[in-house]
Design a protein around this motif. Structure first.
Motif, PDB file in Angstrom:
ATOM      1  N   THR A  32       0.809  -1.374   0.074  1.00 35.27           N
ATOM      2  CA  THR A  32      -0.047   0.079  -0.003  1.00 35.27           C
ATOM      3  C   THR A  32       0.892   1.238   0.045  1.00 35.27           C
ATOM      4  O   THR A  32       0.096   2.424  -0.057  1.00 35.27           O
ATOM      5  CB  THR A  32      -0.824  -0.089   1.165  1.00 35.27           C
ATOM      6  OG1 THR A  32      -0.135  -0.104   2.336  1.00 35.27           O
ATOM      7  CG2 THR A  32      -1.976  -1.073   1.158  1.00 35.27           C
ATOM      8  N   ASP A  56       6.051   3.922   2.904  1.00 33.70           N
ATOM      9  CA  ASP A  56       6.161   4.174   4.208  1.00 33.70           C
ATOM     10  C   ASP A  56       5.561   3.083   4.971  1.00 33.70           C
ATOM     11  O   ASP A  56       5.843   2.883   6.298  1.00 33.70           O
ATOM     12  CB  ASP A  56       5.671   5.490   4.241  1.00 33.70           C
ATOM     13  CG  ASP A  56       4.046   5.552   3.820  1.00 33.70           C
ATOM     14  OD1 ASP A  56       3.725   4.633   2.970  1.00 33.70           O
ATOM     15  OD2 ASP A  56       3.158   6.327   4.325  1.00 33.70           O
ATOM     16  N   ARG A  57       4.497   2.402   4.531  1.00 29.58           N
ATOM     17  CA  ARG A  57       3.757   1.360   5.467  1.00 29.58           C
ATOM     18  C   ARG A  57       4.804   0.203   5.501  1.00 29.58           C
ATOM     19  O   ARG A  57       5.006  -0.324   6.896  1.00 29.58           O
ATOM     20  CB  ARG A  57       2.550   1.022   4.553  1.00 29.58           C
ATOM     21  CG  ARG A  57       2.082  -0.474   4.945  1.00 29.58           C
ATOM     22  CD  ARG A  57       1.041  -0.367   6.283  1.00 29.58           C
ATOM     23  NE  ARG A  57       0.783  -1.769   6.777  1.00 29.58           N
ATOM     24  CZ  ARG A  57      -0.454  -2.284   6.166  1.00 29.58           C
ATOM     25  NH1 ARG A  57      -1.017  -1.772   5.490  1.00 29.58           N
ATOM     26  NH2 ARG A  57      -0.809  -3.187   6.798  1.00 29.58           N
ATOM     27  N   ASN A  61       7.286   1.263   8.161  1.00 29.39           N
ATOM     28  CA  ASN A  61       6.949   1.339   9.486  1.00 29.39           C
ATOM     29  C   ASN A  61       6.729   0.115  10.073  1.00 29.39           C
ATOM     30  O   ASN A  61       6.908  -0.092  11.348  1.00 29.39           O
ATOM     31  CB  ASN A  61       5.359   2.136   9.557  1.00 29.39           C
ATOM     32  CG  ASN A  61       5.566   3.811   9.171  1.00 29.39           C
ATOM     33  OD1 ASN A  61       6.594   4.253   9.835  1.00 29.39           O
ATOM     34  ND2 ASN A  61       4.685   4.370   9.012  1.00 29.39           N
ATOM     35  N   GLU A  62       6.446  -0.945   9.139  1.00 30.57           N
ATOM     36  CA  GLU A  62       6.114  -2.191   9.751  1.00 30.57           C
ATOM     37  C   GLU A  62       7.667  -2.878  10.152  1.00 30.57           C
ATOM     38  O   GLU A  62       7.522  -3.546  11.110  1.00 30.57           O
ATOM     39  CB  GLU A  62       5.603  -3.181   8.587  1.00 30.57           C
ATOM     40  CG  GLU A  62       5.203  -4.640   8.795  1.00 30.57           C
ATOM     41  CD  GLU A  62       4.192  -4.625   9.849  1.00 30.57           C
ATOM     42  OE1 GLU A  62       4.077  -5.902  10.538  1.00 30.57           O
ATOM     43  OE2 GLU A  62       3.171  -4.049  10.048  1.00 30.57           O
TER      44      GLU A  62
END
Length: 204
Positions: free
Chosen positions: A123, A126-127, A130-131
């Protein structure tokens, strides 16, 4: 209300739009100048913010381990192949904004490969970053550097004229990005190895 008062009221209500239109016509040059100054102020702000993000990226990149010496890296393992070096320098000199975009795409490419192996929905880069931070695959220095570089990439597209990104700034951006890509390449190798081991156990 008699007819004289009625007519006066009508005339008064019609006068205001005419007055406003007249003022707009008289002040049209000043309004255009004001709009130009507002746009100029906005572009100057974008340039100043980009420079601030680049300075933040430098500070954050210094917290990460430096990449190995270029001479010590085999050609097939280079993050930036030697054959691409001249292309990047030419692009940075002629279109520094495009050079920054290309570097950011390289960062995204590594993150998307990691995300695919780990099953993280694609998605957004950045996702995935962060994960990776939540999984403790990267520390906050790498995470913060990524977000700073992403913001700087977005801001670089708003400069025009003497407020454009300079070739030197594009080179600085690439240097900071290489530190991040070095760290992400380590994570990629780690998750690829884990995936290969899991696959081998499953087929045994």
């Amino acid at each position: 209300m008699d007819w004289k008062a009625f007519i006066a009221a009508i005339v008064g209500s019609l006068a205001w739009p005419f007055v406003i239109l007249s003022l707009l016509f008289i002040l049209r040059k000043q309004l255009v100048g004001l709009a130009d100054r507002l746009q100029e102020f906005s572009l100057a702000g974008a340039k100043a913010t980009f420079e601030k993000q680049l300075e933040t990226a430098r500070e954050e990149a210094e917290r990460l381990p430096p990449p190995s010496s270029p001479d010590a890296i085999p050609d097939d393992q280079r993050i930036v192949p030697l054959t691409d070096e001249k292309k990047f320098l030419r692009l940075a000199n002629e279109f520094p904004e495009a050079a920054i975009t290309e570097v950011y795409k390289d960062i995204e490419g590594i993150l998307f490969r990691i995300g695919e192996i780990l099953g993280i929905p694609r998605t957004g880069a950045d996702r995935i970053m962060n994960e990776l931070y939540e999984r403790r695959e990267v520390d906050e220095n790498a995470r913060d550097l990524f977000h700073t570089l992403r913001k700087a990439r977005n801001l670089s597209a708003h400069g025009t004229g003497d407020r454009r990104v300079s070739p030197g700034e594009a080179l600085d951006y690439r240097d900071h990005s290489i530190r991040l890509m070095t760290r992400l390449s380590f994570v990629l190798g780690k998750v690829e190895a884990a995936a290969d081991i899991k696959k081998a156990k499953g087929s045994a």
